[in-house]
Design a protein around this motif. Structure first.
Motif, PDB file in Angstrom:
ATOM      1  N   THR A 173     -55.149  14.691 -44.937  1.00 61.16           N
ATOM      2  CA  THR A 173     -53.824  15.108 -45.401  1.00 61.16           C
ATOM      3  C   THR A 173     -52.837  14.003 -45.035  1.00 61.16           C
ATOM      4  OG1 THR A 173     -53.510  16.353 -43.354  1.00 61.16           O
ATOM      5  CG2 THR A 173     -54.242  17.596 -45.263  1.00 61.16           C
ATOM      6  N   PRO A 174     -52.945  12.863 -45.722  1.00 62.09           N
ATOM      7  CA  PRO A 174     -52.067  11.742 -45.383  1.00 62.09           C
ATOM      8  C   PRO A 174     -50.603  12.082 -45.677  1.00 62.09           C
ATOM      9  CG  PRO A 174     -53.219  11.314 -47.427  1.00 62.09           C
ATOM     10  CD  PRO A 174     -53.784  12.586 -46.882  1.00 62.09           C
ATOM     11  N   SER A 175     -49.726  11.360 -45.050  1.00 65.63           N
ATOM     12  CA  SER A 175     -48.292  11.548 -45.280  1.00 65.63           C
ATOM     13  C   SER A 175     -47.888  10.944 -46.614  1.00 65.63           C
ATOM     14  CB  SER A 175     -47.479  10.876 -44.175  1.00 65.63           C
ATOM     15  OG  SER A 175     -47.736  11.487 -42.938  1.00 65.63           O
ATOM     16  N   THR A 176     -46.969  11.605 -47.271  1.00 66.58           N
ATOM     17  CA  THR A 176     -46.374  11.060 -48.491  1.00 66.58           C
ATOM     18  C   THR A 176     -45.212  10.158 -48.066  1.00 66.58           C
ATOM     19  OG1 THR A 176     -44.765  12.839 -48.721  1.00 66.58           O
ATOM     20  CG2 THR A 176     -46.935  13.186 -49.749  1.00 66.58           C
ATOM     21  N   PRO A 177     -44.637   9.414 -48.992  1.00 67.97           N
ATOM     22  CA  PRO A 177     -43.487   8.566 -48.640  1.00 67.97           C
ATOM     23  C   PRO A 177     -42.318   9.350 -48.033  1.00 67.97           C
ATOM     24  CG  PRO A 177     -44.371   7.904 -50.748  1.00 67.97           C
ATOM     25  CD  PRO A 177     -45.087   9.173 -50.357  1.00 67.97           C
ATOM     26  N   THR A 178     -42.229  10.643 -48.352  1.00 69.01           N
ATOM     27  CA  THR A 178     -41.132  11.460 -47.795  1.00 69.01           C
ATOM     28  C   THR A 178     -41.491  12.069 -46.448  1.00 69.01           C
ATOM     29  OG1 THR A 178     -41.882  13.459 -48.929  1.00 69.01           O
ATOM     30  CG2 THR A 178     -40.302  12.052 -50.101  1.00 69.01           C
ATOM     31  N   GLY A 179     -42.734  11.872 -45.993  1.00 72.30           N
ATOM     32  CA  GLY A 179     -43.147  12.389 -44.693  1.00 72.30           C
ATOM     33  C   GLY A 179     -43.879  13.719 -44.740  1.00 72.30           C
ATOM     34  N   ALA A 220     -46.993  16.352 -45.972  1.00 75.58           N
ATOM     35  CA  ALA A 220     -48.445  16.183 -46.077  1.00 75.58           C
ATOM     36  C   ALA A 220     -48.873  16.205 -47.542  1.00 75.58           C
ATOM     37  CB  ALA A 220     -49.155  17.295 -45.321  1.00 75.58           C
ATOM     38  N   ASP A 221     -49.731  15.288 -47.898  1.00 80.37           N
ATOM     39  CA  ASP A 221     -50.311  15.241 -49.238  1.00 80.37           C
ATOM     40  C   ASP A 221     -51.515  16.181 -49.246  1.00 80.37           C
ATOM     41  OD1 ASP A 221     -51.664  14.701 -51.591  1.00 80.37           O
ATOM     42  OD2 ASP A 221     -51.621  12.526 -51.347  1.00 80.37           O
ATOM     43  N   SER A 222     -51.425  17.276 -49.946  1.00 84.20           N
ATOM     44  CA  SER A 222     -52.493  18.281 -49.956  1.00 84.20           C
ATOM     45  C   SER A 222     -53.466  18.121 -51.118  1.00 84.20           C
ATOM     46  CB  SER A 222     -51.884  19.690 -49.982  1.00 84.20           C
ATOM     47  OG  SER A 222     -51.111  19.854 -51.151  1.00 84.20           O
ATOM     48  N   THR A 223     -53.486  16.968 -51.752  1.00 82.32           N
ATOM     49  CA  THR A 223     -54.361  16.726 -52.898  1.00 82.32           C
ATOM     50  C   THR A 223     -55.827  16.978 -52.560  1.00 82.32           C
ATOM     51  OG1 THR A 223     -52.817  15.072 -53.728  1.00 82.32           O
ATOM     52  CG2 THR A 223     -55.053  15.006 -54.614  1.00 82.32           C
ATOM     53  N   GLN A 224     -56.297  16.473 -51.429  1.00 82.12           N
ATOM     54  CA  GLN A 224     -57.709  16.643 -51.078  1.00 82.12           C
ATOM     55  C   GLN A 224     -58.035  18.078 -50.686  1.00 82.12           C
ATOM     56  OE1 GLN A 224     -59.452  13.615 -48.586  1.00 82.12           O
ATOM     57  NE2 GLN A 224     -58.052  12.074 -49.360  1.00 82.12           N
ATOM     58  N   ILE A 225     -57.080  18.777 -50.094  1.00 79.15           N
ATOM     59  CA  ILE A 225     -57.297  20.192 -49.781  1.00 79.15           C
ATOM     60  C   ILE A 225     -57.459  20.983 -51.077  1.00 79.15           C
ATOM     61  CG2 ILE A 225     -56.225  22.281 -48.840  1.00 79.15           C
ATOM     62  CD1 ILE A 225     -54.891  20.482 -46.765  1.00 79.15           C
ATOM     63  N   ASN A 226     -56.570  20.734 -52.033  1.00 82.55           N
ATOM     64  CA  ASN A 226     -56.647  21.431 -53.315  1.00 82.55           C
ATOM     65  C   ASN A 226     -57.972  21.143 -54.022  1.00 82.55           C
ATOM     66  OD1 ASN A 226     -54.081  22.444 -52.870  1.00 82.55           O
ATOM     67  ND2 ASN A 226     -53.082  20.802 -54.003  1.00 82.55           N
ATOM     68  N   ALA A 227     -58.420  19.895 -53.990  1.00 84.36           N
ATOM     69  CA  ALA A 227     -59.684  19.530 -54.622  1.00 84.36           C
ATOM     70  C   ALA A 227     -60.852  20.251 -53.947  1.00 84.36           C
ATOM     71  CB  ALA A 227     -59.888  18.020 -54.562  1.00 84.36           C
ATOM     72  N   ALA A 228     -60.807  20.374 -52.620  1.00 85.03           N
ATOM     73  CA  ALA A 228     -61.881  21.084 -51.894  1.00 85.03           C
ATOM     74  C   ALA A 228     -61.919  22.547 -52.305  1.00 85.03           C
ATOM     75  CB  ALA A 228     -61.662  20.945 -50.391  1.00 85.03           C
ATOM     76  N   PHE A 229     -60.764  23.180 -52.403  1.00 83.90           N
ATOM     77  CA  PHE A 229     -60.724  24.587 -52.785  1.00 83.90           C
ATOM     78  C   PHE A 229     -61.190  24.804 -54.233  1.00 83.90           C
ATOM     79  CE2 PHE A 229     -57.968  25.208 -49.075  1.00 83.90           C
ATOM     80  CZ  PHE A 229     -58.578  26.344 -48.558  1.00 83.90           C
TER      81      PHE A 229
END
Length: 75
Positions: free
Chosen positions: A53-59, A61-70
């Motif tokens: 859950t890397p940080s986005t430029p705004t600080g 959490a980027d939940s892209t990988q969590i969504n893909a896992a689900f």
């Protein structure tokens, strides 16, 4: 008890080590190019998601990988 773990980075490896002491553990990690264990996961009592859950430029959490896992999880 059968537990599935998605993601075998720092958190996923530690979680696997702790859980496999008393449970059967099935794992999947996208970066290792493993085949997704859909059938094995469908027989798990629990699925644990341990992905980045890397940080986005705004600080936030980027939940892209969590969504893909689900999206890949069996119903």
């Amino acid at each position: 008890r059968k537990i599935g773990i998605i993601g075998l980075g720092h958190v996923g490896r530690i979680t696997k080590a702790a859980l496999e002491v008393k449970s059967e553990v099935v794992t999947y990690d996208f970066d290792r190019h493993d085949e997704y264990p859909f059938t094995a996961f469908s027989h798990c009592d629990y699925l644990v998601v341990c992905v980045n859950t890397p940080s986005t430029p705004t600080g936030s959490a980027d939940s892209t990988q969590i969504n893909a896992a689900f999206e890949q999880m069996p119903p």
